[in-house]
Every structure is written in C-alpha cells, then in structure tokens.
Design an enzyme around this catalytic site. Structure first.
Site, PDB file in Angstrom:
ATOM      1  N   ARG A  50       0.879  -1.308  -0.114  1.00 16.14           N
ATOM      2  CA  ARG A  50      -0.140  -0.114   0.123  1.00 16.14           C
ATOM      3  C   ARG A  50       0.874   1.342  -0.139  1.00 16.14           C
ATOM      4  O   ARG A  50       0.591   2.250  -0.717  1.00 16.14           O
ATOM      5  CB  ARG A  50      -0.951   0.029   1.209  1.00 16.14           C
ATOM      6  CG  ARG A  50      -2.106   1.054   1.150  1.00 16.14           C
ATOM      7  CD  ARG A  50      -3.131   0.878   2.061  1.00 16.14           C
ATOM      8  NE  ARG A  50      -2.424   1.232   3.593  1.00 16.14           N
ATOM      9  CZ  ARG A  50      -3.411   0.822   4.775  1.00 16.14           C
ATOM     10  NH1 ARG A  50      -4.466   0.541   4.548  1.00 16.14           N
ATOM     11  NH2 ARG A  50      -2.660   1.026   5.936  1.00 16.14           N
ATOM     12  N   ARG A 103      10.021  18.672  -8.184  1.00 15.41           N
ATOM     13  CA  ARG A 103      10.976  18.473  -9.096  1.00 15.41           C
ATOM     14  C   ARG A 103      12.281  18.982  -8.103  1.00 15.41           C
ATOM     15  O   ARG A 103      13.321  18.360  -8.279  1.00 15.41           O
ATOM     16  CB  ARG A 103      10.915  19.120 -10.402  1.00 15.41           C
ATOM     17  CG  ARG A 103      10.031  18.203 -11.322  1.00 15.41           C
ATOM     18  CD  ARG A 103      10.139  19.055 -12.660  1.00 15.41           C
ATOM     19  NE  ARG A 103       9.450  20.340 -12.586  1.00 15.41           N
ATOM     20  CZ  ARG A 103       9.265  21.229 -13.505  1.00 15.41           C
ATOM     21  NH1 ARG A 103       9.457  20.687 -14.853  1.00 15.41           N
ATOM     22  NH2 ARG A 103       8.660  22.471 -13.399  1.00 15.41           N
ATOM     23  N   LYS A 150      -2.573   7.201   1.116  1.00 16.02           N
ATOM     24  CA  LYS A 150      -2.260   7.144   2.444  1.00 16.02           C
ATOM     25  C   LYS A 150      -1.134   8.351   2.476  1.00 16.02           C
ATOM     26  O   LYS A 150       0.044   7.906   2.621  1.00 16.02           O
ATOM     27  CB  LYS A 150      -1.809   6.202   3.047  1.00 16.02           C
ATOM     28  CG  LYS A 150      -2.466   6.042   4.433  1.00 16.02           C
ATOM     29  CD  LYS A 150      -2.491   4.607   5.086  1.00 16.02           C
ATOM     30  CE  LYS A 150      -2.356   4.485   6.529  1.00 16.02           C
ATOM     31  NZ  LYS A 150      -3.378   5.543   7.421  1.00 16.02           N
ATOM     32  N   GLU A 183     -16.311   6.138   6.032  1.00 19.51           N
ATOM     33  CA  GLU A 183     -15.168   5.573   7.124  1.00 19.51           C
ATOM     34  C   GLU A 183     -14.993   6.651   8.351  1.00 19.51           C
ATOM     35  O   GLU A 183     -15.708   7.674   8.449  1.00 19.51           O
ATOM     36  CB  GLU A 183     -13.983   5.420   6.683  1.00 19.51           C
ATOM     37  CG  GLU A 183     -13.187   6.368   6.140  1.00 19.51           C
ATOM     38  CD  GLU A 183     -11.878   6.069   5.631  1.00 19.51           C
ATOM     39  OE1 GLU A 183     -11.160   5.031   6.117  1.00 19.51           O
ATOM     40  OE2 GLU A 183     -10.998   7.177   5.126  1.00 19.51           O
TER      41      GLU A 183
HETATM   42  N1  PXG Z   1      -9.187   4.879   7.407  1.00 16.86           N
HETATM   43  C1  PXG Z   1      -8.159   5.826   7.456  1.00 16.86           C
HETATM   44  C2  PXG Z   1      -8.423   7.249   6.861  1.00 16.86           C
HETATM   45  C3  PXG Z   1      -7.043   5.461   8.291  1.00 16.86           C
HETATM   46  O1  PXG Z   1      -6.038   6.515   8.310  1.00 16.86           O
HETATM   47  C4  PXG Z   1      -7.521   3.024   8.572  1.00 16.86           C
HETATM   48  C5  PXG Z   1      -8.735   3.628   7.992  1.00 16.86           C
HETATM   49  C6  PXG Z   1      -7.453   1.844   9.044  1.00 16.86           C
HETATM   50  O2  PXG Z   1      -6.589   1.158   7.988  1.00 16.86           O
HETATM   51  P1  PXG Z   1      -5.601   0.129   8.751  1.00 16.86           P
HETATM   52  O3  PXG Z   1      -4.726  -0.203   7.200  1.00 16.86           O
HETATM   53  O4  PXG Z   1      -4.955   0.536   9.726  1.00 16.86           O
HETATM   54  O5  PXG Z   1      -6.253  -0.986   8.796  1.00 16.86           O
HETATM   55  C7  PXG Z   1      -6.628   4.267   8.557  1.00 16.86           C
HETATM   56  C8  PXG Z   1      -5.366   3.789   9.303  1.00 16.86           C
HETATM   57  C9  PXG Z   1      -4.846   7.587  14.363  1.00 16.86           C
HETATM   58  C10 PXG Z   1      -4.169   6.986  13.028  1.00 16.86           C
HETATM   59  O6  PXG Z   1      -4.145   8.149  14.923  1.00 16.86           O
HETATM   60  C11 PXG Z   1      -4.983   5.947  12.321  1.00 16.86           C
HETATM   61  C12 PXG Z   1      -4.462   5.617  11.242  1.00 16.86           C
HETATM   62  C13 PXG Z   1      -3.252   6.076  10.608  1.00 16.86           C
HETATM   63  C14 PXG Z   1      -2.522   7.089  11.136  1.00 16.86           C
HETATM   64  C15 PXG Z   1      -3.114   7.486  12.620  1.00 16.86           C
HETATM   65  O7  PXG Z   1      -5.879   7.087  14.658  1.00 16.86           O
HETATM   66  N2  PXG Z   1      -5.239   4.624  10.495  1.00 16.86           N
END
Ligand code: PXG
Length: 289
Positions: A50, A103, A150, A183
C-alpha cells in the site's frame, strides 16, 4: 528510542529532518502504520504494498526496494528491542525550496521509521463498546484527493477528529459528498444486518484498510456473508451490530451512533466472535523477527 532516517539510527532528540522537507511544508509524502505482535509483524506485505501504491500515485520514488524496506523495518524493531510495537513508516518528498514543485526535491526522498509502544482506545471501550458521532466534515472526494492515497496530508481526517473531540467523542463517522457512510477518521466502519457483514466499498471514500481486509477474510472463513456495499446512516442506526477496524484500534465495538443505540446497546455476538478470531490471527500470522 532509536529512529531510522535514511539508513542511519538516531536517538529521539537527534532524529531530525530539514524544515525545507516538502513532507513538512506541504504534507507531500506517504505513510503507513503497522503492528507487531510478539515478534511477528502483522500483514507487513500488505502495508508495504500500500505504501508503494500511495507513492506511485503521487509520483514519489521510494529510494529503497520492497525487500530493503522490509529489512529496515525489522532492523528498527530489533534495535529498539520491541516485541510488540506500532511502527510508523514515512516517506517524504524530501528537501526542496519554498515552492510546491516536487522536481526541486528530486532524489532526496526521506525514509523514516519510528517504532514505539502501542496506544489503543481505553480498555473499557473494548469491553462495553464506544459511541461515535457523525461530523459535518465530509470525507475527501476521490476526484480531489483520493482517500486511497495514504498521504501525509491528513487535514481532512484531523478536521473531523477536532469536531469529534469538541463534541466529547473519541472517533467521528465521516460521510462522503453524497451522504453515504465512508469511514471514520482513522478507522474503517462495519455493520451487521440480518447476520451479514457490510462495509462501504472503497469508491465511497473508505481507505482499503489492512485490518478491514483481514476482518473480511476472517469473516468469510467463518462462513459469514460479507458485502462491500454502500449504506446510509439510517441503515447503520438500525443495524444489529457495528464496529470499527484499524491497525491501532484492531476491532472496537460501537454501541451508539449519533445517540442511536445499535442493537442491544452492548458489543454484539458476531463482533465479539470476529474480535476473538482476529486476535488469534495476530498471534500466528506475520513476518517473524
Ligand atoms: N481509514 C483511515 C483514514 C486511516 O487512516 C484506517 C482507515 C485503517 O486502516 P488500517 O490499514 O490501519 O487497517 C486508517 C489507518 C490514528 C491513526 O492516530 C490512524 C491511522 C493512521 C494513522 C493514525 O488514529 N489509521
């Protein structure tokens, strides 16, 4: 604590990058949050893939190949002597000037790896369930900034989080521009209706969460019908069960949404079953170090 920056380890106080790094100036970069359970890195391949997909989409070349990056993650865990950890993997565009143009940063992408102890939601919320609230900040539209990337620009999620915190909640439910459930700020959302499991499809603005993927797989193995299907708040309010998934959160039961009691008002049977199965998976599925 030792932090990895571009192949070297630094103490926390000396782990620094340039103020001209476009990761800082513009949120120009990508990241992953990964978990290790008892010396097993959970779903490492999925997270690494990812990260490379996010980087590819923003035309950011990661200066290491996947194998080298995996080795750097393992090295960071070992040097910090962590058996259980939350790993933050960051790739920034690197140092440029005050202009947006990436760049200027060419060839200077920075790789940062921080491994630390985990911080989950308070334990009582896993036992009794959590309450969430819908906020007015809508999830980024994929034509503007695709939620699949991300990126280091998390302001959309942070604005929603600020609203939730302001209202006294730990997590916010975000809708997309059309009003469908997308979400939460850092977690994916699931509901159970007539004993079948539903989560919004990616095109609704949901990140393709690694935990989401693992839960769908576990549910299918347990012969629970699963659907990546659009739903509205009404359907969520009238669902039998609801829970959130995320790398840090794992699976957390939701018992109230916008003041509406979900199901019995207690963590649901299927949610508890999936939590148990997910924990079993984290004990055996992962890259050993
Ligand atoms: N949705 C979003 C927008 C995320 O950032 C998830 C879902 C869950 O994905 P994973 O792959 O972890 O199952 C994420 C990821 C926080 C924090 O502080 C959370 C994420 C990333 C960075 C910080 O809550 N979650």
């Amino acid at each position: 604590m030792k932090i990895y920056i571009n192949g070297k380890f630094y103490d926390k106080d000396n782990a620094k990058i340039s103020v001209f790094d476009h990761g800082l100036l513009y949120g120009d970069g990508v990241f992953e949050g990964i978990r290790a359970y008892n010396k097993l890195v959970f779903k490492l391949d999925e997270h690494i893939s990812r990260l490379y997909e996010s980087a590819h989409s923003i035309m950011l070349k990661i200066p290491l190949n996947k194998d080298q990056l995996v080795k750097a993650v393992i090295q960071t865990l070992k040097i910090n002597k962590l058996n259980d950890a939350y790993i933050r993997l960051i790739v920034t565009r690197g140092e440029g000037d005050l202009g947006l143009d990436p760049r200027k940063c060419f060839g200077k992408a920075s790789v940062i790896i921080i491994a630390d102890k985990v911080k989950l939601y308070p334990e009582n919320l896993y036992k009794n369930g959590m309450e969430i609230i819908t906020v007015s900040t809508t999830r980024n539209s994929h034509s503007a900034l695709n939620p699949q990337i991300k990126s280091l620009n998390y302001l959309n999620n942070i604005l929603a989080k600020i609203e939730a915190v302001h209202l006294g909640y730990e997590e916010a439910l975000m809708l997309n521009d059309s009003g469908y459930v997308a979400e939460c700020t850092g977690d994916n959302v699931f509901m159970i209706s007539e004993n079948e499991l539903y989560t919004p499809p990616e095109c609704m603005g949901a990140l393709r969460g690694v935990t989401r993927g693992a839960v769908l797989k576990v549910a299918r193995a347990a012969k629970i019908p699963t659907h990546e299907h659009v739903f509205t708040r009404h359907e969520l309010y009238t669902a039998e069960e609801c829970f959130l998934t995320g790398t840090a959160a794992e699976i957390i039961p939701i018992v109230k949404v916008d003041g509406r009691v979900i199901g019995s008002g207690k963590p649901g049977k299927m949610t508890l079953e999936l939590m148990k199965k997910f924990h079993e998976l984290t004990k055996k599925d992962g890259v050993k170090y």
